[in-house]
Enzyme design. Structure first.
Site, mmCIF file in Angstrom:
data_model
loop_
_atom_site.group_PDB
_atom_site.id
_atom_site.type_symbol
_atom_site.label_atom_id
_atom_site.label_comp_id
_atom_site.label_asym_id
_atom_site.label_seq_id
_atom_site.Cartn_x
_atom_site.Cartn_y
_atom_site.Cartn_z
ATOM 1 N N GLU A 138 0.294 -16.170 -1.001
ATOM 2 C CA GLU A 138 -0.083 -17.701 -1.730
ATOM 3 C C GLU A 138 1.093 -18.245 -2.425
ATOM 4 O OE1 GLU A 138 -3.096 -15.113 -4.108
ATOM 5 O OE2 GLU A 138 -4.486 -16.910 -3.752
ATOM 6 N N GLU B 265 -7.622 -9.622 -0.738
ATOM 7 C CA GLU B 265 -8.088 -9.430 -1.845
ATOM 8 C C GLU B 265 -9.386 -9.045 -1.814
ATOM 9 O OE1 GLU B 265 -5.862 -11.683 -0.873
ATOM 10 O OE2 GLU B 265 -4.713 -12.157 -2.604
HETATM 11 N N1 T1G Z 1 -0.215 -3.970 -6.831
HETATM 12 C C1 T1G Z 1 0.373 -2.608 -7.408
HETATM 13 N N2 T1G Z 1 0.922 -1.660 -6.503
HETATM 14 C C2 T1G Z 1 0.684 -1.655 -5.320
HETATM 15 C C3 T1G Z 1 0.242 -2.878 -4.534
HETATM 16 C C4 T1G Z 1 -0.141 -3.901 -5.382
HETATM 17 N N3 T1G Z 1 -0.526 -4.895 -4.639
HETATM 18 N N4 T1G Z 1 0.258 -2.483 -3.340
HETATM 19 C C5 T1G Z 1 0.652 -1.224 -3.236
HETATM 20 N N5 T1G Z 1 1.133 -0.769 -4.350
HETATM 21 C C6 T1G Z 1 1.627 0.537 -4.535
HETATM 22 C C7 T1G Z 1 0.607 1.661 -4.119
HETATM 23 O O1 T1G Z 1 -0.317 1.974 -5.123
HETATM 24 C C8 T1G Z 1 1.800 2.745 -4.160
HETATM 25 O O2 T1G Z 1 2.059 3.257 -5.404
HETATM 26 C C9 T1G Z 1 2.936 2.135 -3.325
HETATM 27 O O3 T1G Z 1 2.802 0.662 -4.055
HETATM 28 C C10 T1G Z 1 3.009 2.174 -2.091
HETATM 29 O O4 T1G Z 1 1.527 1.654 -1.402
HETATM 30 C C11 T1G Z 1 -3.782 -13.307 -7.207
HETATM 31 C C12 T1G Z 1 -5.024 -11.121 -7.138
HETATM 32 C C13 T1G Z 1 1.461 -3.224 0.864
HETATM 33 C C14 T1G Z 1 0.353 -2.506 2.937
HETATM 34 O O5 T1G Z 1 -4.398 -5.765 -1.769
HETATM 35 O O6 T1G Z 1 -2.205 -2.979 1.099
HETATM 36 O O7 T1G Z 1 -2.534 -10.554 -4.705
HETATM 37 O O8 T1G Z 1 1.302 5.717 -5.108
HETATM 38 O O9 T1G Z 1 1.003 4.022 -0.489
HETATM 39 O O10 T1G Z 1 1.377 2.460 2.996
HETATM 40 O O11 T1G Z 1 -4.665 -13.550 -5.208
HETATM 41 O O12 T1G Z 1 0.154 -0.771 -0.457
HETATM 42 O O13 T1G Z 1 3.781 4.889 -4.807
HETATM 43 O O14 T1G Z 1 2.645 4.688 -6.972
HETATM 44 O O15 T1G Z 1 -0.183 1.725 0.105
HETATM 45 O O16 T1G Z 1 3.436 1.290 2.957
HETATM 46 C C15 T1G Z 1 -3.441 -8.167 -3.110
HETATM 47 C C16 T1G Z 1 -2.368 -3.742 -1.456
HETATM 48 C C17 T1G Z 1 -3.426 -7.804 -4.490
HETATM 49 C C18 T1G Z 1 -1.963 -5.438 -1.083
HETATM 50 C C19 T1G Z 1 2.014 -1.150 1.823
HETATM 51 N N6 T1G Z 1 -2.539 -7.370 -2.221
HETATM 52 N N7 T1G Z 1 -1.316 -2.927 -1.058
HETATM 53 O O17 T1G Z 1 1.461 -0.018 2.295
HETATM 54 O O18 T1G Z 1 2.321 1.910 1.011
HETATM 55 S S1 T1G Z 1 -4.293 -8.852 -5.436
HETATM 56 C C20 T1G Z 1 -3.097 -6.316 -1.775
HETATM 57 C C21 T1G Z 1 -1.207 -2.695 0.451
HETATM 58 C C22 T1G Z 1 -3.623 -10.239 -5.319
HETATM 59 C C23 T1G Z 1 -3.508 -12.830 -5.916
HETATM 60 C C24 T1G Z 1 -4.382 -11.512 -5.824
HETATM 61 C C25 T1G Z 1 -0.372 -1.443 0.721
HETATM 62 C C26 T1G Z 1 1.013 -2.050 1.701
HETATM 63 P P1 T1G Z 1 2.451 4.673 -5.714
HETATM 64 P P2 T1G Z 1 1.194 2.378 0.196
HETATM 65 P P3 T1G Z 1 2.041 1.526 2.366
#
Ligand code: T1G
Length: 705
Positions: free
Chosen positions: A106, A126
């Protein structure tokens, strides 16, 4: 390291942002971005701006860990940061590499231009955490790639290779080399164009309207209602995208904001966010750091070519790890090999596997009748009959034949791993790896840590689980570990309710309406009623004090072991998995009820759900108190990935948090007033009493808003 740094490339400001591990857009990063952007815009020497992530990725989006905390609302919010980008009088180019998801995408959509590296993947996931893109994604994306493509990206929630956007207004260029260098060059060129009277393109100035929009939205709504009845997010995503096509931009943005806020506070989004973190937390072991060295696993051996053994072997074959499959008889071995071949043939037939891959995997299988062949394997997993004497015999042999350093694992589903380890001279190398049937399909792997299990053996097994694409949860040694120990109480309550007047169909219907894929009686018919029969017989010897209904034993005495015997709690027809109510079973239950003389009563669905789900919660609380599970969210993961608990409810402990632990304790005390069955079971576990008294939850506050 600060989360945002600005460097200069001639008259171009390069703003790099984000912090490990995924450059999520937390409050500090948002503030740093806004300050850096405003400074670059105000700097007369700067003619254009490049936005770039760090560590080979752009951003994973908003910081989900902030949700439900004040940090989430800390100014500037993501909308405000993107508004600064969009209002810039100077060209802004987003340089995208690696992951660019959610709020990260975004942010990039607010720029005038985007360039992407070949490895870049863009997405708006999301919806997978029960939300919608809440920082303009539902308004800008349709304006850049059209409503149909935007529906697919937003409702699918999956990362999309950047090359699929090449040629669209979303992506200026797909670059082979350094994406920041390319972005700087483009920024300079666009600055020159602007100075010569050009205009800065903005997504908000484009239209998403079109003749097919109404039909597209209607179809999307029909699909969402049919496939995701328990998930509010898909329909609200569609509403927001509709606003992009029917409302002026700023009104659409306000619509999106309203819909996002509504979703943020739904139990489903809380549950999905809880499950997101729970799955990642399960990989962490308090006293076994990530840096613990692991043993190489280049080959494996499986003892037993039955359903479980062959399923386990397939996991290794799928991961490209050669695996010995050992049986004691040629016929059993041939059957096991044939079962593996049939599995791959079926996948090839359905187009899920290329013939060449099936062949390559088949070549890694090494059937054998001799323990002498397997000694060099790095790990051996025993999957023989669930009987301690048999397992002790196998492990005595494994101890003799396996090379030093080999991991000796048992696939036992309930038995004492410490006792199994004790027959070997290397208890530190012994561990439990409880796969769930069908072992090559079910994601859950309970890794049972014996009291002597070495930390590197545990770390190696957890790493292997990831290699086999399993979701591993560490369990301590007790009868049934985490999942089956809780399941036993769940089934015990179900049987008590049959004694008191509820039918198997009524109980199954209530639990399937709650969201379980299958109710307890249909599950028992699928898994085999004889499994519970054996466990109750063993229980009667080991724990004669534990009260059981005898109705399930009566069923087994009729030889009604379930689908495999063509009849169980339900009747089945050959080749038809439909569970038909059985007059024979109804008659057996009626006679049984008369024989025990229990007062019959009407049991409603609410009581059925409370008794079965809270049985899981109470036993889960005891499991936590005893340290058998490391954390409540691990218990949730066990039930979400191994027992068909509805994902949109987050797991039994998450569900109890949603109800409120105080209310759960109150309900348990009310259930204890029923004198039939085992009233004492309903004494809330001390952990529940403590949480209720302190107004706390099982899972961390961060996952709850
Ligand atoms: N926020 C906080 N922590 C996150 C995170 C996030 N968005 N994504 C990953 N982590 C942490 C995860 O908990 C782990 O932490 C570490 O990063 C490694 O993650 C306004 C509201 C990016 C493909 O939904 O899909 O934007 O265990 O083990 O396998 O519209 O993480 O090390 O403490 O998954 O390499 C939208 C979610 C958010 C993406 C990487 N974004 N993340 O995968 O590592 S809402 C998502 C993923 C948003 C806006 C809206 C995957 C990854 P720890 P991992 P990975």
């Amino acid at each position: 390291m600060t989360t945002v740094e600005t460097s200069r490339s001639g008259p171009i400001a390069v703003i790099r942002f984000g912090e490990p591990p995924v450059n999520s857009l937390g409050a500090a990063t948002r503030r740093g971005l806004a300050d850096a952007l405003n400074a670059a815009i105000a700097d007369p020497e700067i003619r254009a701006i490049v936005l770039a992530g760090r560590n080979g990725l752009f951003s994973a989006g908003a910081d989900i860990k902030e949700f439900g905390t004040p940090a989430m609302l800390a100014a500037p919010n993501l909308h405000e940061v993107i508004a600064v980008v969009e209002a810039s009088p100077k060209p802004v180019v987003a340089a995208i590499e690696g992951t660019c998801l959610g709020g990260g995408l975004e942010l990039a959509l607010g720029a005038n231009y985007r360039v992407a590296a070949q490895n870049a993947k863009l997405g708006l996931p999301e919806v997978k955490i029960g939300l919608l893109p809440g920082a303009g994604g539902t308004q800008r994306l349709p304006r850049l790639i059209g409503v149909e493509n935007a529906l697919n990206v937003i409702l699918g929630g999956e990362p999309v290779p950047a090359k699929l956007f090449a040629g669209s207004p979303l992506l200026e260029a797909l670059v082979p080399g350094d994406v920041v260098e390319a972005a700087v060059a483009l920024a300079l060129a666009k600055a020159v164009e602007l100075a010569a009277g050009g205009r800065l393109p903005r997504a908000r100035d484009r239209s998403a309207a079109g003749p097919l929009v109404e039909a597209l939205l209607g179809f999307a709504r029909t699909t969402a209602r049919a496939g995701f009845a328990n998930y509010p997010a898909p329909l609200k995503c569609i509403d927001a995208i509709e606003a992009a096509a029917t409302q002026p931009f700023d009104e659409g943005l306000a619509t999106e904001r309203r819909l996002f806020t509504e979703l943020m506070f739904t139990p489903v989004s809380r549950a999905l966010r809880s499950a997101f973190f729970a799955e990642r937390a399960a990989a962490k072991i308090a006293d076994v750091p990530e840096s613990t060295p692991v043993r190489p696993i280049a080959s494996a051996a499986v003892i037993g070519a039955g359903t479980m053994g062959t399923g386990i072997a397939i996991n290794f074959l799928n991961a490209g790890i050669p695996v010995y499959l050992l049986e004691v008889g040629q016929d059993a071995l041939d059957k096991g090999v044939a079962r593996i071949g049939d599995t791959y043939a079926g996948q090839v037939k359905k187009g899920r596997l290329k013939p060449a891959d099936a062949e390559a995997r088949g070549k890694l299988l090494r059937p054998t009748l001799s323990y002498d062949d397997i000694g060099g394997a790095d790990i051996v997993i025993e999957a023989v009959f669930e009987d301690m004497a048999v397992k002790e015999k196998v492990f005595t042999t494994l101890d003799r034949v396996m090379k030093p350093g080999a991991i000796l694992a048992s696939n036992t589903s309930t038995l004492d791993v410490n006792r199994i380890a004790a027959v070997t001279k290397r208890p530190a190398d012994v561990i439990g790896t409880h796969f769930f049937s069908p072992a090559n399909i079910m994601k859950l792997l309970e890794v049972v840590r014996g009291s002597a299990t070495a930390k590197d053996v545990l770390a190696t097994t957890m790493r292997l689980a990831r290699t086999l694409k399993k979701t591993a949860v560490v369990a301590g040694v007790c009868d049934g570990f985490i999942g089956n120990r809780m399941l036993e109480q769940y089934l015990r309550q179900a049987l008590f309710m049959v004694d008191e007047g509820a039918s198997p169909q009524q109980i199954d219907t209530a639990m399937e309406k709650f969201g379980f894929a299958m109710g307890p009686f249909r599950v028992s018919d699928l898994a085999g009623n004889d499994i519970g029969f054996h466990i109750r017989k063993r229980r009667a010897i080991e724990h004669p004090d534990v009260v059981y209904s005898k109705v399930a034993d009566k069923l087994c005495e009729l030889g009604r072991f379930g689908q495999k015997s063509g009849a169980g709690w339900y009747d089945y027809k050959p080749g038809d998995r439909t569970a038909y109510p059985s007059p024979v079973v109804d008659e057996m239950i009626a006679a049984y009820r008369l024989s025990i003389g229990v007062a019959q009563r009407r049991i409603d669905s609410a009581e059925i759900v409370d008794r079965l789900v809270y049985a899981l919660v109470n036993e889960g609380a005891h499991i936590l108190e005893e340290g058998i599970a490391q954390r409540a969210s691990d218990i949730d993961i066990v039930y979400l990935t191994g027992y068909g608990f509805p994902v949109w409810r987050g797991g039994p402990m998450c569900y109890a948090d949603e109800i409120g632990v105080y209310g759960v304790a109150q309900r348990m005390r009310a259930l204890a007033r029923n004198p039939y069955g085992d009233p004492a079971f309903w004494t809330p576990a001390p952990l529940i009493e403590r949480l209720a008294a302190e107004g706390r939850a099982f899972n961390t506050a961060g996952a709850r808003s």
